[in-house]
Design an enzyme around this catalytic site. Structure first.
Site, PDB file in Angstrom:
ATOM      1  N   VAL A  60       0.799  -1.127  -0.013  1.00 22.45           N
ATOM      2  CA  VAL A  60       0.001  -0.062  -0.008  1.00 22.45           C
ATOM      3  C   VAL A  60       0.953   1.328   0.002  1.00 22.45           C
ATOM      4  O   VAL A  60       2.103   1.195   0.338  1.00 22.45           O
ATOM      5  CB  VAL A  60      -1.014   0.021   1.155  1.00 22.45           C
ATOM      6  CG1 VAL A  60      -1.672  -1.036   1.066  1.00 22.45           C
ATOM      7  CG2 VAL A  60      -0.216  -0.041   2.493  1.00 22.45           C
ATOM      8  N   CYS A  61       0.267   2.594  -0.387  1.00 17.19           N
ATOM      9  CA  CYS A  61       1.105   3.666  -0.557  1.00 17.19           C
ATOM     10  C   CYS A  61       1.442   4.135   0.788  1.00 17.19           C
ATOM     11  O   CYS A  61       2.451   4.506   1.001  1.00 17.19           O
ATOM     12  CB  CYS A  61       0.414   4.575  -1.126  1.00 17.19           C
ATOM     13  SG  CYS A  61      -0.301   4.446  -2.669  1.00 17.19           S
ATOM     14  N   GLY A  62       0.629   4.117   1.761  1.00 20.40           N
ATOM     15  CA  GLY A  62       0.469   4.882   2.751  1.00 20.40           C
ATOM     16  C   GLY A  62       1.016   3.944   4.130  1.00 20.40           C
ATOM     17  O   GLY A  62       0.422   3.859   5.159  1.00 20.40           O
TER      18      GLY A  62
END
Lengths: 175, 175
Positions: free
Chosen positions: B46-48
């Site tokens: 995931v990005c975050g």
């Protein structure tokens, strides 16, 4: 359990009525593909709940991995100054994978916003303090990635799939 | 499941590889607060993810003169590739051999899966654990607890009761 530390107020970008039974706050990043995927989910939830939902968007740009997140957030704030925040917000998410300057200027043109003014905004990062303030408020509230959702002030720890968000929202409605 | 070390415990010292040819000991950092963030693995999809988030929040940690250390059982080469890809500006320690030895000292090892817990420790300038927290493995804990704990640490030359609470509301967007 992480709680929203910055109450929703008049300086927020709000879709719906503040007095609604459920307030859904999203911390998001316009270049984040997950936020872009969550965007139509939020639209469906707004449609489903109508006047029972108040939706708030706050900036959480992950600039270390998303170089266009900050200019995109600046563009949204700029549009907000002209009363077109949500139109720009929608346009940015629809173009999340292509947010270089030409796209931002195109979106401004489509919304009849002064493009030269947007270029000044981007060059000076005019809204950086407001965006940073959203970011810090998010950090202190336990934002743990993007998108992060708070339902009536409590962080939603499930996924951003429609079903998961709706289960949390229905639970909040029942309280 | 073992219990993670509690506040008011002396933080066990350790020596771990931080790059293929450099090692770091906890003792090297005496005199400033240290944030130890154990996490299961590099390359969360995931990005975050947690380390990317902490990287973005690094300036906030630095306001407290705190050093952030990420620890997982991944090897140094893996850490190096991950740190490069995510543009990380803080050290990732390899608890690789013997596997998970440091995580075990802190009660933060998941024997069955062979990975670290998502466990956070804030260690004060004298090497005592001031705050610790274990998050459910699937839930990124965010940074609110870390910042709250750093805020509660006595400031240099101050007794504990003199510490100031920074209110989040004051950081809100000025409009």
């Amino acid at each position: 359990m992480s709680q929203l530390r910055v109450p929703v107020g008049p300086t927020d970008h709000i879709r719906g009525n503040l007095a609604a039974a459920v307030t859904l706050v999203e911390y998001g990043d316009y270049q984040c593909p997950h936020c872009a995927m969550a965007h139509p989910v939020v639209a469906s939830i707004r449609q489903q709940l109508g006047p029972n939902l108040c939706f708030v968007f706050r900036h959480f740009p992950l600039t270390e991995i998303h170089p266009f997140a900050e200019p995109a957030a600046e563009s949204a704030e700029f549009a907000g100054e002209h009363g077109r925040f949500w139109d720009m917000h929608d346009g940015l998410f629809e173009n999340h994978d292509n947010l270089a300057l030409p796209t931002l200027l195109d979106l401004a043109r489509l919304l009849d916003l002064p493009r030269a003014e947007l270029q000044d905004v981007l060059a000076t990062e005019k809204y950086q303090p407001a965006i940073q303030s959203d970011f810090i408020g998010g950090v202190r509230s336990g934002v743990n990635g993007t998108p992060a959702f708070f339902i009536n002030g409590v962080r939603h720890d499930g996924s951003y799939a429609y079903k998961d968000l709706m289960i949390s929202i229905q639970a909040a409605l029942a309280r | 499941m073992s219990e993670i070390l509690a506040p008011a415990t002396k933080a066990p010292d350790f020596r771990l590889k931080v790059t293929p040819d450099q090692e770091l000991t906890l003792g090297d950092l005496l005199g400033k607060p240290v944030i130890l963030a154990f996490y299961p693995a590099d390359w969360s999809p995931v990005c975050g993810d947690q380390m990317t988030l902490y990287n973005q929040i690094l300036p906030e940690f630095r306001k407290f003169d705190a050093e952030l250390l990420g620890i997982s059982v991944d090897g140094v080469w893996c850490h190096q590739a991950f740190a490069r890809e995510r543009n990380l500006h803080f050290p990732l320690l390899a608890d690789f051999h013997p596997k998970g030895a440091v995580a075990k000292l802190y009660g933060a090892y998941r024997e069955q899966e062979g990975v670290c817990e998502r466990a956070l420790f804030v260690i004060d300038a004298k090497g005592m654990i001031a705050w610790s927290y274990r998050s459910p493995i699937a839930v990124n804990p965010g940074a609110d607890g870390i910042l709250d704990a750093l805020e509660r640490l006595p400031k240099h030359g101050q007794s504990p009761e003199e510490t100031n609470d920074v209110t989040v509301a004051s950081a809100r967007r000025a409009n």
